[in-house]
Design an enzyme around this catalytic site. Structure first.
Site, PDB file in Angstrom:
ATOM      1  N   ASP A  71      16.455 -59.610  14.195  1.00  0.00           N
ATOM      2  CA  ASP A  71      15.360 -58.610  13.725  1.00  0.00           C
ATOM      3  C   ASP A  71      15.819 -57.165  14.088  1.00  0.00           C
ATOM      4  OD1 ASP A  71      15.338 -59.926  16.641  1.00  0.00           O
ATOM      5  OD2 ASP A  71      13.560 -58.339  16.861  1.00  0.00           O
ATOM      6  N   ASN A  72      16.803 -57.136  14.977  1.00  0.00           N
ATOM      7  CA  ASN A  72      17.526 -55.789  15.280  1.00  0.00           C
ATOM      8  C   ASN A  72      18.523 -55.122  14.217  1.00  0.00           C
ATOM      9  OD1 ASN A  72      15.384 -55.315  17.070  1.00  0.00           O
ATOM     10  ND2 ASN A  72      17.003 -55.717  18.740  1.00  0.00           N
TER      11      ASN A  72
ATOM     12  N   ASP B 102       0.599 -53.917  24.920  1.00  0.00           N
ATOM     13  CA  ASP B 102      -0.260 -52.787  24.516  1.00  0.00           C
ATOM     14  C   ASP B 102       0.498 -51.905  23.314  1.00  0.00           C
ATOM     15  OD1 ASP B 102       1.957 -51.490  25.751  1.00  0.00           O
ATOM     16  OD2 ASP B 102       0.864 -50.759  27.367  1.00  0.00           O
TER      17      ASP B 102
ATOM     18  N   GLY C 142       7.801 -59.153  14.416  1.00  0.00           N
ATOM     19  CA  GLY C 142       7.153 -57.905  13.539  1.00  0.00           C
ATOM     20  C   GLY C 142       7.062 -56.744  14.592  1.00  0.00           C
TER      21      GLY C 142
ATOM     22  N   GLY D  49       5.821 -54.630  16.839  1.00  0.00           N
ATOM     23  CA  GLY D  49       4.868 -54.717  18.035  1.00  0.00           C
ATOM     24  C   GLY D  49       4.267 -53.288  18.477  1.00  0.00           C
TER      25      GLY D  49
ATOM     26  N   ARG E 260      10.682 -42.028  14.196  1.00  0.00           N
ATOM     27  CA  ARG E 260      11.894 -42.248  13.564  1.00  0.00           C
ATOM     28  C   ARG E 260      11.957 -42.228  12.152  1.00  0.00           C
ATOM     29  NH1 ARG E 260      13.136 -48.204  16.296  1.00  0.00           N
ATOM     30  NH2 ARG E 260      11.356 -49.306  15.270  1.00  0.00           N
TER      31      ARG E 260
END
Length: 537
Positions: free
Chosen positions: A280-281, A145, A110, A112, A203
């Protein structure tokens, strides 16, 4: 929403829509803690405000496409683009997805550190999603974070725009905002964390949906969500396929494969190495997405990877990228199996990837070399190229300079070996090698090349123009990006702005940018950020 009209508008006046949110299931929980989010396509999350957001870079071409005027360095627009303010109409969220990382299923991943602000219409009436990267924690941050450091943000901002202007399908970047806050990162995961300045990139893409968005639904047996997402993607981004259904799903998968083949061929053409080709990319639209430890070939090497995490296995090295894309598409085929339920259709889709890549790669290579594919010697390009790739690896050779200068090589029959080699000398790190066996071998190859060019009979001016349109003069070399990062860390963004202007015209001769058309200097050979990078950002 109505498509914006000229003149350019203030960022704060944008009308945001939330079609993705309205069309797909939300996570019912809103607490921001690392957790699983079953049966959800996304989780609502608000960006975490930062201390002193300041706009330090802006893409004028993308701003014009979106109909947005460049904002002031400080003010309400910078606050939004830095994550400190949310405009009316925004329903900000982080997407849920999974993925195969380095060949292994990683489960739920997901967004992050990415938070979508919403969707707007560009000046052509196309829907564009605006997303902040580095804007704070989400349920998918996995105890991190959710922030991004300046070095990785500069690289993503510049590379997104550089790839677009190179003609490579890519997500884009609108803005770069310094947060005024420090972020602690262990760059090489070696137990030596350091404090670095933070930043946020905005982006932009028609959609940031990835292969992994479908994989997580398939892995968790969320069939209804899988179908809903597929239907939404087809209706919004592949409307030419008609209403979703078994036949449309199969055609859709084949088109994803075709677009991916085009994208990978472009990567290979310009010498780009993504570095982290996890599923995931991988974009469902065939766009280059997630600029992490990427790089361009400084010395031509099929086995080179910029990613320190991949230094041993070299799974994602330059020469492996076509095969990895096929592997990733096979994982997507598995995730979509219950929708398509036709193994032959899935195999046909994967075959369309192979055909698409091979056809586009062959055509691009012909343009790079300035030869024709429609001659009686149609089999020669592969031989010429495979032999050339072998020669280029025998002695360290800069790929970008070599192919750009190849257009300057004289091809008349009576030209000496020295004259043919002369335009190429600056591409070699050890020019003395051209006076030894590597030079003799290359000279023999150039003789073959010259004969092939002569046999094609293409006018030299037309051939040269075709080659220069296929071989960029300027790419975002890691060492050049690092110089811009160094200055930005001291509060000076002038090099970022200069690079952005040069990279907007990568195929043009730009005498004022001669210093950017150069081999990697020795000081950059082993410096962090210039040769190898980690995923840390």
């Amino acid at each position: 929403m109505n498509a914006p009209q000229n003149p350019l508008r203030p960022f704060e006046s944008l009308e945001f829509d939330d079609l993705f949110v309205r069309s797909l299931p939300a996570d019912p929980h809103t607490h921001i803690v690392s957790r699983q989010a079953p049966n959800a396509a996304y989780s609502f999350v608000t960006p975490t405000p930062v201390a002193a957001p300041r706009l330090i870079a802006w893409s004028d071409p993308l701003g014009a496409l979106l109909g947005i005027a460049q904002p002031a360095a400080a003010g309400s627009a910078a606050e939004v683009l830095g994550g400190s303010r949310v405009l009316p109409g925004m329903k900000t969220y982080a997407a849920r997805y999974g993925g195969h990382q380095f060949g292994h299923w990683a489960g739920q991943l997901g967004d992050g550190r990415a938070i979508t602000l919403g969707e707007i219409l560009d000046t052509h009436g196309q829907r564009q999603e605006l997303q902040l990267k580095g804007a704070g924690s989400t349920p998918y941050s996995r105890h991190a974070d959710g922030r991004a450091v300046l070095r990785s943000s500069v690289r993503e901002f510049l590379c997104s725009e550089a790839m677009h202007h190179l003609g490579v399908p890519s997500t884009r970047a609108l803005s770069l905002v310094a947060t005024g806050e420090d972020v602690v990162r262990d760059m090489f995961y070696d137990g030596h964390p350091e404090t670095e300045p933070g930043a946020v990139v905005c982006r932009v893409a028609p959609s940031f949906v990835r292969f992994g968005n479908f994989e997580i639904f398939a892995a968790e047996n969320e069939a209804a969500n899988l179908r809903a997402l597929a239907d939404w993607v087809i209706r919004q981004h592949y409307p030419e396929l008609g209403e979703p259904g078994p036949h449309a799903y199969a055609d859709w998968f084949a088109e994803i494969c075709r677009r991916t083949g085009v994208m990978i061929a472009h990567w290979m053409r310009v010498g780009f190495v993504h570095g982290v080709m996890n599923t995931d990319n991988m974009s469902i639209l065939g766009l280059t997405i997630d600029y992490g430890p990427y790089g361009w070939l400084e010395g031509f090497d099929l086995a080179w990877t910029p990613n320190t995490t991949d230094a041993q296995g070299r799974r994602y090295c330059y020469g492996q990228q076509p095969q990895i894309a096929h592997w990733n598409l096979t994982r997507l085929a598995g995730a979509l199996y219950d929708l398509i339920a036709d193994e032959e259709a899935l195999r046909a889709g994967l075959e369309s990837y192979r055909i698409s890549f091979e056809e586009h790669w062959a055509a691009m290579l012909a343009d790079k070399l300035g030869i024709r594919l429609d001659t009686e010697t149609n089999a020669e390009p592969d031989t010429l190229l495979s032999d050339l790739f072998t020669l280029l690896q025998e002695t360290e050779t800069d790929m970008t300079i070599f192919f750009r200068r190849l257009a300057d090589v004289p091809t008349d029959a009576d030209v000496s070996a020295a004259a043919r080699l002369a335009p190429l000398r600056e591409a070699f790190y050890d020019a003395a090698a051209l006076d030894d066996q590597p030079g003799r071998a290359l000279a023999a190859w150039l003789n073959r090349y010259a004969k092939r060019v002569s046999a094609d009979g293409e006018p030299s001016d037309a051939r040269r123009a075709r080659m220069q349109a296929a071989n960029p003069k300027y790419v975002l070399r890691n060492w050049i990006a690092q110089l811009a990062i160094d200055d930005a860390a001291q509060g000076d963004s002038a090099k970022i702005q200069r690079l952005l202007r040069v990279l907007e015209r990568p195929y043009d001769e730009q005498p004022e940018a001669a210093d950017l058309f150069a081999r990697r200097p020795e000081w950059a050979r082993h410096r962090a950020g210039c040769s190898a990078l980690s995923c840390s950002s």
